[in-house]
Scaffold this active site. Structure first.
Site, PDB file in Angstrom:
ATOM      1  N   HIS A  40       0.898  -1.396   0.010  1.00 50.29           N
ATOM      2  CA  HIS A  40      -0.015  -0.042   0.008  1.00 50.29           C
ATOM      3  C   HIS A  40       0.767   1.386   0.177  1.00 50.29           C
ATOM      4  O   HIS A  40       0.448   2.293   0.473  1.00 50.29           O
ATOM      5  CB  HIS A  40      -1.064  -0.081   1.174  1.00 50.29           C
ATOM      6  CG  HIS A  40      -2.087  -1.055   0.776  1.00 50.29           C
ATOM      7  ND1 HIS A  40      -3.237  -0.831  -0.050  1.00 50.29           N
ATOM      8  CD2 HIS A  40      -2.210  -2.215   1.403  1.00 50.29           C
ATOM      9  CE1 HIS A  40      -4.082  -1.758   0.241  1.00 50.29           C
ATOM     10  NE2 HIS A  40      -3.357  -2.765   0.712  1.00 50.29           N
ATOM     11  N   GLY A 129      -3.724 -12.563  -3.474  1.00 49.03           N
ATOM     12  CA  GLY A 129      -2.574 -11.600  -3.337  1.00 49.03           C
ATOM     13  C   GLY A 129      -1.377 -11.752  -4.282  1.00 49.03           C
ATOM     14  O   GLY A 129      -0.489 -11.086  -3.792  1.00 49.03           O
ATOM     15  N   SER A 132      -3.032 -12.313 -10.042  1.00 46.18           N
ATOM     16  CA  SER A 132      -3.430 -13.017 -11.138  1.00 46.18           C
ATOM     17  C   SER A 132      -4.049 -11.868 -12.245  1.00 46.18           C
ATOM     18  O   SER A 132      -3.870 -12.059 -13.318  1.00 46.18           O
ATOM     19  CB  SER A 132      -4.368 -13.872 -10.817  1.00 46.18           C
ATOM     20  OG  SER A 132      -5.411 -13.287  -9.812  1.00 46.18           O
ATOM     21  N   SER A 133      -4.603 -10.726 -11.667  1.00 45.42           N
ATOM     22  CA  SER A 133      -5.187  -9.985 -12.659  1.00 45.42           C
ATOM     23  C   SER A 133      -4.312  -9.140 -13.498  1.00 45.42           C
ATOM     24  O   SER A 133      -4.301  -8.954 -14.750  1.00 45.42           O
ATOM     25  CB  SER A 133      -6.324  -8.969 -12.088  1.00 45.42           C
ATOM     26  OG  SER A 133      -6.048  -8.334 -11.151  1.00 45.42           O
ATOM     27  N   ASP A 178       2.312  -3.986  -9.093  1.00 48.28           N
ATOM     28  CA  ASP A 178       2.141  -5.337  -9.781  1.00 48.28           C
ATOM     29  C   ASP A 178       2.575  -5.264 -11.394  1.00 48.28           C
ATOM     30  O   ASP A 178       3.271  -6.446 -11.815  1.00 48.28           O
ATOM     31  CB  ASP A 178       0.645  -5.802  -9.635  1.00 48.28           C
ATOM     32  CG  ASP A 178       0.148  -5.767  -8.129  1.00 48.28           C
ATOM     33  OD1 ASP A 178       1.106  -5.743  -7.416  1.00 48.28           O
ATOM     34  OD2 ASP A 178      -1.041  -5.707  -7.958  1.00 48.28           O
TER      35      ASP A 178
HETATM   36  C1  GLA Z   1      -2.825  -4.672  -4.867  1.00 45.03           C
HETATM   37  C2  GLA Z   1      -2.380  -3.477  -5.906  1.00 45.03           C
HETATM   38  C3  GLA Z   1      -1.112  -2.887  -5.997  1.00 45.03           C
HETATM   39  C4  GLA Z   1      -0.844  -2.650  -4.401  1.00 45.03           C
HETATM   40  C5  GLA Z   1      -1.030  -3.831  -3.517  1.00 45.03           C
HETATM   41  C6  GLA Z   1      -0.393  -3.434  -2.105  1.00 45.03           C
HETATM   42  O1  GLA Z   1      -1.948  -5.624  -5.513  1.00 45.03           O
HETATM   43  O2  GLA Z   1      -2.630  -3.832  -7.232  1.00 45.03           O
HETATM   44  O3  GLA Z   1      -1.090  -1.818  -6.738  1.00 45.03           O
HETATM   45  O4  GLA Z   1      -1.093  -1.281  -4.188  1.00 45.03           O
HETATM   46  O5  GLA Z   1      -2.172  -4.093  -3.575  1.00 45.03           O
HETATM   47  O6  GLA Z   1       0.827  -3.004  -2.084  1.00 45.03           O
END
Ligand code: GLA
Length: 371
Positions: A40, A129, A132-133, A178
């Site tokens: 975050h 977490g 995958s998307s 990501d």
């Molecule tokens: C998700 C979001 C990322 C990041 C994480 C938390 O994976 O897609 O952009 O904010 O949560 O670190």
């Protein structure tokens, strides 16, 4: 040397032939990712330390006549979704929106003459977490690039297209971690990414350490709404503190006085998490697994108590794993939170016994993502 093709590639190739009656022209792949520390903080221009996985999404593709795309997902019983990429994509975070959204936005960067048949096959657990998307979006983007024979697109613009798909069609105001980790990273190598400049460097883990990913079994629910609210709280805190983003707040001078109680907790998490990520990269470079373990524990406590993005069952499992690991290493929830996966870093010789112990206690099989 490029890594060996993922088993997802052969699955996609075979499922393509079965679904469309002929072999694909090619198969594109994109990995998932685990974030070692720095959650975050990406949408606050901070520093993150993700590591791409060997698991991911494969997209087998073949050019077709006419403008339409036909996409099938092996994991959804081969269900077909036919669409015109110039038509507006449906809203939502299901695979239809992501694939259609990617095809629509890639039109601005790749000149594809005609349509495409696509077969999607992945081996990443969804909702865990592990991105995958973003993995699906980047794999579709790579398939379109390969099919259009346009010059390869650099990781950064490809990552930005995939992020725009999440923002515009999936309704998730995600950061860029990501997509950048997946588009630019190498499986098994951590990357210290500056989410403001998008500059990054590889961080090599000592070979005597292991990184394990463990499924908590807690399904994430109502995540998108909570995620977007957290982001708004951070942006509001930055405005009240008079900075462009929370990245600009020095931990030593952090003064939450202008903030409401919830905003103050969110901002404290972000400001100190960015600092922890910087210190974690230094601890890895110095081979200091005890310091890294302390930072992982602090990061988990901060996600739990300040960012309030954890889950009691995940907290219980993280505490149990940290007790088992002891001072040499540590564990934390990873990714967007509210459930999902746990990442643990520990001396390699102990990783097998931790994995065995957890399986014996009825937890899902641990995934070794490094050593
Ligand atoms: C998700 C979001 C990322 C990041 C994480 C938390 O994976 O897609 O952009 O904010 O949560 O670190």
């Amino acid at each position: 040397m490029s890594p060996a093709p993922s088993p997802a590639n052969s699955r996609a190739r075979e499922a393509f032939a079965a679904a469309f009656g002929h072999a694909p022209d090619g198969v594109a792949f994109a990995p998932g990712r685990v974030n070692l520390i720095g959650d975050h903080v990406d949408y606050n221009d901070g520093l993150v330390l993700p590591m791409p996985l060997a698991l991911g999404t494969a997209v087998a593709w073949r050019r077709s006549d006419g403008p339409d795309f036909t996409a099938r997902a092996a994991d959804y019983h081969g269900e077909a979704y036919r669409f015109d990429p110039s038509a507006p994509p449906p809203a939502g975070d299901g695979w239809h929106s992501l694939v259609h959204g990617m095809a629509a936005l890639m039109r601005e960067v790749a000149a594809l003459d005609g349509g495409l048949d696509l077969l999607i096959a992945g081996n990443l657990p969804r909702g865990a977490g592990l991105s995958s998307s973003a993995s699906l979006c980047i794999a579709v983007g790579r398939a379109i690039l390969a099919a259009s024979q346009t010059a390869p697109l650099a990781a950064q613009p490809l990552a930005q297209v995939a992020q725009a798909v999440e923002h515009r069609f999936a309704g998730v105001a995600c950061g860029i971690m990501d997509q950048m980790a997946i588009a630019a990273g190498t499986p098994g190598a951590a990357m210290l990414l500056d989410c403001r400049s998008l500059a990054w460097q590889e961080v090599t883990l000592p070979p005597e350490w292991s990184v394990l990913v463990l499924q908590s079994g807690v399904e994430r629910e109502l995540v998108d709404g909570a995620y977007n609210t957290r982001r708004q709280e951070c942006e509001s805190a930055a405005r009240k503190l008079g900075v462009a983003s929370l990245r600009d707040v020095n931990p030593a001078g952090f003064d939450p006085a202008p903030l409401g109680p919830a905003e103050a907790r969110r901002a404290r998490h972000v400001v100190f998490e960015i600092d922890r990520t910087r210190r974690a990269a230094a601890a890895i470079a110095a081979g200091d697994i005890a310091l890294l373990g302390t930072l992982l524990r602090e990061a988990h406590a901060s996600m739990r108590d300040l960012f309030e993005a954890s889950h009691p069952e995940v907290d219980r499992q993280v505490a149990m794993i940290n007790d088992w690991i002891g001072a040499e290493g540590g564990a934390r929830m990873t990714g967007g939170g509210f459930g999902g996966a746990i990442v643990a870093i520990l001396p390699a010789p102990r990783a097998d016994s931790l994995a065995r112990e957890l399986t014996a206690q009825g937890y899902a099989e641990a995934m070794r993502v490094f050593n």
